[in-house]
Design a protein around this motif. Structure first.
Motif, PDB file in Angstrom:
ATOM      1  N   PHE A  38      20.156  57.618  52.135  1.00 38.02           N
ATOM      2  CA  PHE A  38      21.154  56.550  52.090  1.00 38.02           C
ATOM      3  C   PHE A  38      20.576  55.191  52.487  1.00 38.02           C
ATOM      4  N   LYS A  42      22.333  51.385  52.818  1.00 40.40           N
ATOM      5  CA  LYS A  42      22.382  50.679  54.102  1.00 40.40           C
ATOM      6  C   LYS A  42      21.739  49.296  54.009  1.00 40.40           C
ATOM      7  N   ASP A 122      36.714  60.987  49.596  1.00 45.69           N
ATOM      8  CA  ASP A 122      35.595  61.713  50.187  1.00 45.69           C
ATOM      9  C   ASP A 122      35.076  61.035  51.452  1.00 45.69           C
ATOM     10  N   GLN A 123      34.058  61.663  52.034  1.00 43.94           N
ATOM     11  CA  GLN A 123      33.531  61.240  53.336  1.00 43.94           C
ATOM     12  C   GLN A 123      32.997  59.813  53.313  1.00 43.94           C
ATOM     13  N   HIS A 124      32.433  59.410  52.186  1.00 43.66           N
ATOM     14  CA  HIS A 124      31.830  58.077  52.080  1.00 43.66           C
ATOM     15  C   HIS A 124      32.683  57.119  51.258  1.00 43.66           C
ATOM     16  N   SER A 125      33.972  57.410  51.139  1.00 44.78           N
ATOM     17  CA  SER A 125      34.871  56.531  50.390  1.00 44.78           C
ATOM     18  C   SER A 125      35.050  55.201  51.110  1.00 44.78           C
ATOM     19  N   SER A 128      37.377  55.642  54.083  1.00 49.53           N
ATOM     20  CA  SER A 128      36.779  56.303  55.241  1.00 49.53           C
ATOM     21  C   SER A 128      35.808  55.394  55.975  1.00 49.53           C
ATOM     22  N   VAL A 129      34.949  54.718  55.222  1.00 53.03           N
ATOM     23  CA  VAL A 129      33.915  53.888  55.839  1.00 53.03           C
ATOM     24  C   VAL A 129      34.529  52.680  56.545  1.00 53.03           C
ATOM     25  N   HIS A 200      25.915  56.140  45.250  1.00 49.67           N
ATOM     26  CA  HIS A 200      25.924  55.519  46.577  1.00 49.67           C
ATOM     27  C   HIS A 200      26.481  54.097  46.577  1.00 49.67           C
ATOM     28  N   LEU A 203      29.581  53.496  48.845  1.00 50.23           N
ATOM     29  CA  LEU A 203      29.165  53.488  50.247  1.00 50.23           C
ATOM     30  C   LEU A 203      28.513  52.160  50.600  1.00 50.23           C
ATOM     31  N   LEU A 207      29.970  49.769  53.463  1.00 49.85           N
ATOM     32  CA  LEU A 207      29.201  49.357  54.631  1.00 49.85           C
ATOM     33  C   LEU A 207      29.139  47.837  54.758  1.00 49.85           C
ATOM     34  N   GLN A 210      32.247  46.931  56.366  1.00 46.78           N
ATOM     35  CA  GLN A 210      32.133  47.222  57.798  1.00 46.78           C
ATOM     36  C   GLN A 210      31.546  46.039  58.560  1.00 46.78           C
TER      37      GLN A 210
END
Length: 244
Positions: A38, A42, A122-125, A128-129, A200, A203, A207, A210
């Motif tokens: 990943f 990032k 999903d986990q990296h949606s 979620s992020v 990716h 994600l 990020l 974020q």
């Protein structure tokens, strides 16, 4: 500190990086990708955040609501772009992952579970992020995601589609679609270089959002920031960029 930075609203073309610097960054990402699959997302997220931040900055700083709308729009559209690219890799038509809806004004919109999963499943949606960041930054209330999806469908084809319902006293310098059209073409080539796996991309942009939530937490409640992001991301995941 950050509260004093947030002032400007209008989108400006992000600055381009010199080719040698970009090449060095790509090489560094490739070298680290074996240890961290990943790493492209990032590093790409930091690049996107900084370029959008600089692109929105003027003498007064950067207007936080505009930054959140812009990055939310990019994150939502990245979900659609991801599915299109993955379909092409498999030799399928780029529209194959979607249920396509046309409206009387000739515009097309994209729906379906695969798209919604990247947005919020999903986990990296994106949900979620960004939600994790909002919670970590101290959010006490979270947006009603189902209601945002329902509202987006209800106003499809109207002049209310893609207009974020901002909390009282909040506003952005422009609409999500305007930021998307101004920023996506300039950022996407860099995104593909740093993060060649399209799976990716959501994600990566999540990020980047974020970064904005953390940077702006003294200027805007993280829960309010989260809502602004999703109010922008959900409708922008649906649009045909060429027709808006």
């Amino acid at each position: 500190m950050f509260g004093n930075l947030f002032g400007s609203k209008k989108p400006v073309q992000p600055p381009s990086h010199p080719d040698p610097a970009a090449a060095a960054l790509v090489d560094a990402v490739r070298a680290r990708s074996k240890e961290d699959p990943f790493v492209g997302a990032k590093v790409g997220a930091k690049e996107v955040f900084q370029r959008v931040l600089v692109g929105l900055k003027d003498a007064k700083g950067v207007h936080i609501e505009s930054l959140l709308v812009a990055l939310g729009a990019l994150a939502g559209y990245a979900c659609q772009a991801s599915l299109r690219a993955q379909a092409l890799i498999k030799g399928l038509p780029p529209d194959s992952p979607f249920h396509v809806v046309g409206t009387e004004d000739g515009k097309r919109y994209y729906f379906g579970d695969p798209l919604n999963n990247l947005l919020a499943g999903d986990q990296h949606s994106v949900w979620s992020v960004v939600g994790g960041a909002a919670q970590h930054a101290g959010a006490s209330e979270f947006p009603d995601l189902n209601e945002i999806f329902q509202h987006t469908s209800t106003v499809l084809g109207s002049d209310q589609f893609g207009v974020p319902r901002m909390p009282d006293g909040k506003n952005a310098g422009d609409l999500p679609a305007s930021y998307l059209k101004a920023l996506w073409p300039h950022l996407f080539p860099t995104v593909k270089l740093l993060c060649p796996d399209p799976a990716h991309w959501p994600l990566l942009f999540g990020l980047a959002v974020q970064e904005a939530v953390y940077a702006g937490k003294e200027a805007i409640d993280p829960g309010v920031a989260f809502r602004i992001v999703m109010e922008s991301a959900v409708p922008m995941s649906k649009i045909d960029l060429s027709s808006h």
